[in-house]
Write an enzyme that holds these catalytic residues in place. Structure first.
Site: not given
Length: 614
Positions: A170, A173, A176
């Site tokens: 992933k 993003h 984070h």
């Protein structure tokens, strides 16, 4: 691809301070917990404590020292007399102190106001010592690194700080981002306080989503795309297969079966996963470098040994803490007001609480830490509380050294066009806006060696300062206009303040090189605005110590803004260029260069690279 941890890499090497108090000052008693060689304001506080304890028996210098606080509204230091619970009226006690007080080179005056005594430091001594100390701890250290603001509070201790921890496959993003920014700050803060720091990135690299990606990779995977950008490609696969799984429930069954094979150590099932993980970690290392963030150890859920999870479950069962619910295993924490926590799913696979428990035990066995900090969103407060409580119930003494540093949400973070984003998009966009701003002043733009790098750093500074300006626990609205403005309390404003201070030598070359600090006529710095800057600079080591207690980057950010505002107010009255008295001009230049060094130290602590030109 867990990086190996070099034992010696992070042991702070704080040697004795190169700064010593001049012998011509009145002697002072030593007070435990003070270190005037690294924070010279400690000496002024000791002088105040001595003046009060000499006047008011049976108070000791140590007792009074604890009550010497920073003053408000222009006072240097204030002592609230009622705190000592002495016999007699406060007014009488204050009168006794004032009658016995003798001004000296440390303290020039004391005034009484209701329950308080306000003390004013001798300006000439204050200015000379603070500027000397900043210079010595910036340029004369054994480590050859700037050390002003550093201390020995954590000497001989080891801390693990786990932060960022994105999920493989992933993209990194923006969710984070806060963990990364706060964690990097804490790693710098603990190092500056003498701790040996192991900064750890615990990747989400295990779990049923990898079964899903494996199923998706068979349909949509491309090794060529994987090599180009593993994170982006795996994310695209994940989105596609997830959408399909919503329509076709058999896909999730296939994914669960695939993940079960991974957990059972099936080499065929693990082969691709290893490649995805390694390529993803390499990509993350690049993205972190762009944020001025480095990790000592990349680990992940996959590296928690199955044996440690099995052992944890057996311990919990032996302690009679486990109950079964339809095939799943749970720990009942209701009497601790923490509900029930699942530790194993019905299909027998681990869940991340079990992996966290196994991981913590493995880490303690390996690193024997004195403290371990988890930088995790406040949305996970319950999970972390359950995790810590389970370790405590299992009888691990070190469980009480675990700390959760939590934080609120970033609201509305998207590109300026409004699409939801990944971090590299935000940074690219912030950089390009800054680049356009810089181009507006052609002369300054041409003087910048690497405009691409500089515009990126200003953009990153804007992102980080917006994130760290308020208390961690607060949610905040991501605001493009505000974040990238040079007006008000923003990241670009702080970089501008540092650049302006850095230009002072370039604009006044005839004053360089400055004489040694002891040869400067700092007594000529008599303006109130100069004194305000000096006092602020002297308080920086205390600001660092406070941040260590609160784990709040906002304290450092607030200090940086206060210092920048004080400097901005002084430019018009404390001038260097145009000052006829060369000794005065040199003393002022030394003041501004000290301010640059301390502002730079504060920015570096916040994992921001201070700029010389922009």
């Amino acid at each position: 691809m867990a990086s190996t941890f070099a034992e010696s890499s992070n042991k702070p090497t704080l040697a004795p301070s190169p700064f010593v108090l001049p012998a011509d000052l009145p002697p002072l008693p030593e007070v435990a917990g003070t270190d005037p060689t690294r924070c010279v304001l400690d000496s002024f506080r000791v002088a105040i404590a001595k003046a009060i304890s000499d006047a008011l028996e049976p108070l000791t210098v140590e007792q009074v020292y604890q009550g010497v606080d920073y003053g408000k509204k222009g006072e240097d230091f204030t002592v609230a007399l009622p705190r000592f619970k002495l016999k007699g009226k406060v007014d009488e006690l204050a009168k006794t102190v004032i009658e016995k007080f003798q001004p000296d080179e440390w303290i020039e005056s004391v005034t009484h106001d209701r329950a308080f005594l306000h003390f004013r430091c001798r300006t000439a001594t204050l200015t000379r010592l603070i500027l000397d100390q900043i210079h010595a701890l910036t340029y004369d250290t054994e480590s050859k690194q700037p050390e002003y603001g550093s201390n020995f509070l954590g000497e001989g201790k080891r801390v693990i700080i786990e932060y960022s921890s994105p999920n493989i496959a992933k993209s990194f993003h923006v969710g984070h981002l806060r963990s990364t920014i706060i964690g990097a700050f804490l790693a710098n803060l603990y190092r500056a306080s003498g701790w040996e720091v192991i900064s750890m990135n615990y990747l989400g690299d295990w779990g049923t989503q990898f079964g899903l990606i494996a199923v998706g990779f068979e349909k949509y995977g491309s090794y060529e795309e994987l090599e180009k950008d593993a994170i982006q490609h795996l994310f695209q696969i994940y989105v596609k297969i997830n959408a399909e799984a919503d329509q076709d429930p058999t896909i999730r069954e296939q994914a669960a079966a695939w993940f079960k094979r991974m957990e059972d150590g099936d080499e065929e099932a693990l082969k691709n996963w290893r490649v995805w993980r390694e390529l993803s970690v390499n990509k993350y290392i690049q993205e972190y470098a762009g944020l001025n963030v480095q990790f000592d150890v990349y680990t992940g859920e996959s590296e928690v040994p199955q044996a440690s999870m099995d052992k944890a479950l057996k311990q919990l069962q032996a302690l009679d803490l486990i109950e079964e619910d339809n095939g799943a295993l749970r720990v009942n924490l209701e009497k601790h007001k923490l509900g029930k926590a699942v530790v194993r799913k019905r299909d027998g696979t681990s869940i991340y609480l079990t992996r966290d428990i196994g991981g913590a035990v493995t880490r303690y066995d390996k690193y024997k830490f004195d403290k371990m900090i988890y930088v995790i969103s406040a949305q996970q407060d319950m999970h972390v509380a359950q995790f810590f409580k389970v370790l405590e119930l299992m009888g691990y003494e070190w469980a009480k050294t675990l700390e959760h540093v939590n934080y609120g949400l970033v609201l509305g973070m998207s590109t300026r066009k409004g699409t939801v984003v990944f971090l590299d998009q935000i940074i690219r966009e912030a950089s390009s806006v800054m680049h356009e701003q810089m181009r507006k002043n052609e002369e300054k733009y041409n003087a910048v060696e690497d405009p691409e790098f500089v515009s990126r750093e200003i953009g990153i500074t804007g992102i980080k300062i917006q994130d760290m300006a308020a208390k961690r626990i607060n949610n905040y609205n991501f605001n493009w206009e505000r974040m990238l403005s040079f007006e008000g309390d923003t990241g670009p404003y702080l970089q501008y303040a540092h650049v302006r201070l850095s230009s002072i030598g370039r604009k006044n070359p005839e004053l360089l090189p400055l004489p040694a600090p002891s040869q400067l006529k700092t007594e000529l710095l008599t303006e109130p605005s100069a004194r305000e800057i000096v006092f602020l600079l002297g308080s920086y080591p205390d600001v660092v110590k406070t941040a260590l207690k609160t784990h709040e980057p906002s304290g450092i950010v607030t200090f940086a803004f206060r210092l920048s505002h004080a400097i901005s107010s002084a430019w018009e009255t404390v001038i260097v260029k145009g000052e006829q008295d060369k000794d005065k001009a040199k003393a002022r230049m030394a003041l501004y260069l000290a301010a640059r060094d301390v502002l730079g130290a504060a920015l570096r602590l916040l994992s921001i690279q201070p700029l010389e030109r922009m």
